[in-house]
Design a protein around this motif. Structure first.
Motif, PDB file in Angstrom:
ATOM      1  N   UNK A 182       4.124  88.784  43.120  1.00  0.00           N
ATOM      2  CA  UNK A 182       3.669  87.135  42.837  1.00  0.00           C
ATOM      3  C   UNK A 182       2.635  86.626  42.701  1.00  0.00           C
ATOM      4  N   UNK A 183       1.627  87.360  42.260  1.00  0.00           N
ATOM      5  CA  UNK A 183       0.479  87.151  41.189  1.00  0.00           C
ATOM      6  C   UNK A 183       0.870  87.014  40.596  1.00  0.00           C
ATOM      7  N   UNK A 184       1.852  87.726  39.481  1.00  0.00           N
ATOM      8  CA  UNK A 184       1.814  87.594  37.815  1.00  0.00           C
ATOM      9  C   UNK A 184       2.829  86.092  37.728  1.00  0.00           C
ATOM     10  N   UNK A 185       2.061  85.095  36.874  1.00  0.00           N
ATOM     11  CA  UNK A 185       3.262  84.307  36.605  1.00  0.00           C
ATOM     12  C   UNK A 185       4.211  83.955  35.788  1.00  0.00           C
ATOM     13  N   UNK A 186       4.582  85.393  35.049  1.00  0.00           N
ATOM     14  CA  UNK A 186       6.181  85.375  34.772  1.00  0.00           C
ATOM     15  C   UNK A 186       6.647  86.528  35.987  1.00  0.00           C
ATOM     16  N   UNK A 187       7.679  86.863  36.468  1.00  0.00           N
ATOM     17  CA  UNK A 187       8.172  88.495  37.197  1.00  0.00           C
ATOM     18  C   UNK A 187       9.153  88.659  36.916  1.00  0.00           C
ATOM     19  N   UNK A 188       9.728  89.890  36.528  1.00  0.00           N
ATOM     20  CA  UNK A 188      11.075  89.980  37.283  1.00  0.00           C
ATOM     21  C   UNK A 188      11.116  91.227  37.322  1.00  0.00           C
ATOM     22  N   UNK A 189      12.164  91.482  38.511  1.00  0.00           N
ATOM     23  CA  UNK A 189      12.366  92.678  39.299  1.00  0.00           C
ATOM     24  C   UNK A 189      13.518  92.777  39.578  1.00  0.00           C
ATOM     25  N   UNK A 190      14.674  94.212  39.576  1.00  0.00           N
ATOM     26  CA  UNK A 190      16.089  94.353  39.851  1.00  0.00           C
ATOM     27  C   UNK A 190      15.720  95.890  41.154  1.00  0.00           C
ATOM     28  N   UNK A 199      16.095  83.674  29.346  1.00  0.00           N
ATOM     29  CA  UNK A 199      15.890  82.524  28.382  1.00  0.00           C
ATOM     30  C   UNK A 199      15.016  81.318  28.202  1.00  0.00           C
ATOM     31  N   UNK A 200      15.141  80.936  29.527  1.00  0.00           N
ATOM     32  CA  UNK A 200      14.734  79.712  29.314  1.00  0.00           C
ATOM     33  C   UNK A 200      13.332  80.269  30.560  1.00  0.00           C
ATOM     34  N   UNK A 201      12.950  81.025  31.393  1.00  0.00           N
ATOM     35  CA  UNK A 201      11.548  80.970  31.578  1.00  0.00           C
ATOM     36  C   UNK A 201      11.694  80.492  33.048  1.00  0.00           C
ATOM     37  N   UNK A 202      12.842  80.527  33.616  1.00  0.00           N
ATOM     38  CA  UNK A 202      12.846  79.478  35.188  1.00  0.00           C
ATOM     39  C   UNK A 202      13.834  80.141  35.628  1.00  0.00           C
ATOM     40  N   UNK A 224       9.032  91.835  31.926  1.00  0.00           N
ATOM     41  CA  UNK A 224       8.617  90.705  32.473  1.00  0.00           C
ATOM     42  C   UNK A 224       8.689  89.581  30.786  1.00  0.00           C
ATOM     43  N   UNK A 225       9.232  87.980  30.666  1.00  0.00           N
ATOM     44  CA  UNK A 225       9.248  87.534  29.785  1.00  0.00           C
ATOM     45  C   UNK A 225       8.313  88.122  29.005  1.00  0.00           C
ATOM     46  N   UNK A 226       7.792  87.710  27.432  1.00  0.00           N
ATOM     47  CA  UNK A 226       6.908  87.605  26.797  1.00  0.00           C
ATOM     48  C   UNK A 226       6.177  86.822  26.216  1.00  0.00           C
TER      49      UNK A 226
END
Length: 124
Positions: free
Chosen positions: A100-108, A65-68, A118-120
């Motif tokens: 860790x090399x990506x600007x934004x990343x989410x892993x479950x 939702x907020x990118x953080x 990842x947030x688009x």
């Protein structure tokens, strides 16, 4: 690579990550320790270019939702021993490290496997 492990993550995982050459810290060692708010943890992780490892679903919501926090791994493994959790994280570490090399990343990480997301685009 720098990693912050949230309050419900075992110190054994932090220590194992350190053995693997990762600059890992537990949230109890920074800011207000276990009393640190989620927003302060997210800000700390982002400011210090870290990856957050957590079990807390609120961070997932904040990420999308907020990118953080910008980069995070959410463990949804249920009631496993620390040894089992460490083994699952180690088996997935190459994908986690790539995050860790990506600007934004989410892993479950779950018992069924790993889900990458990842947030688009930035919020707003």
């Amino acid at each position: 690579m720098r990693v912050l492990c949230d309050v419900h993550i075992s110190y054994r995982l932090v220590n194992r990550l350190r053995e693997l050459g990762v600059d890992a810290t537990h949230v109890n060692r920074i800011l207000d320790g276990s009393e640190t708010t989620d927003s302060a943890i997210s800000a700390f992780v982002d400011k210090n270019d870290m990856l957050l490892i957590t079990k807390d679903g609120d961070f997932r919501d904040s990420h999308f939702l907020r990118g953080t926090p910008a980069r995070m791994v959410r463990l949804i493994l249920g009631n496993l021993s620390n040894t089992e959790v460490i083994a699952i994280v180690e088996a997935s570490w190459s994908s986690i490290a790539a995050c860790c090399s990506a600007t934004s990343c989410y892993i479950e990480l779950s018992r069924e496997g790993m889900v990458l997301g990842a947030r688009s685009q930035p919020p707003g």
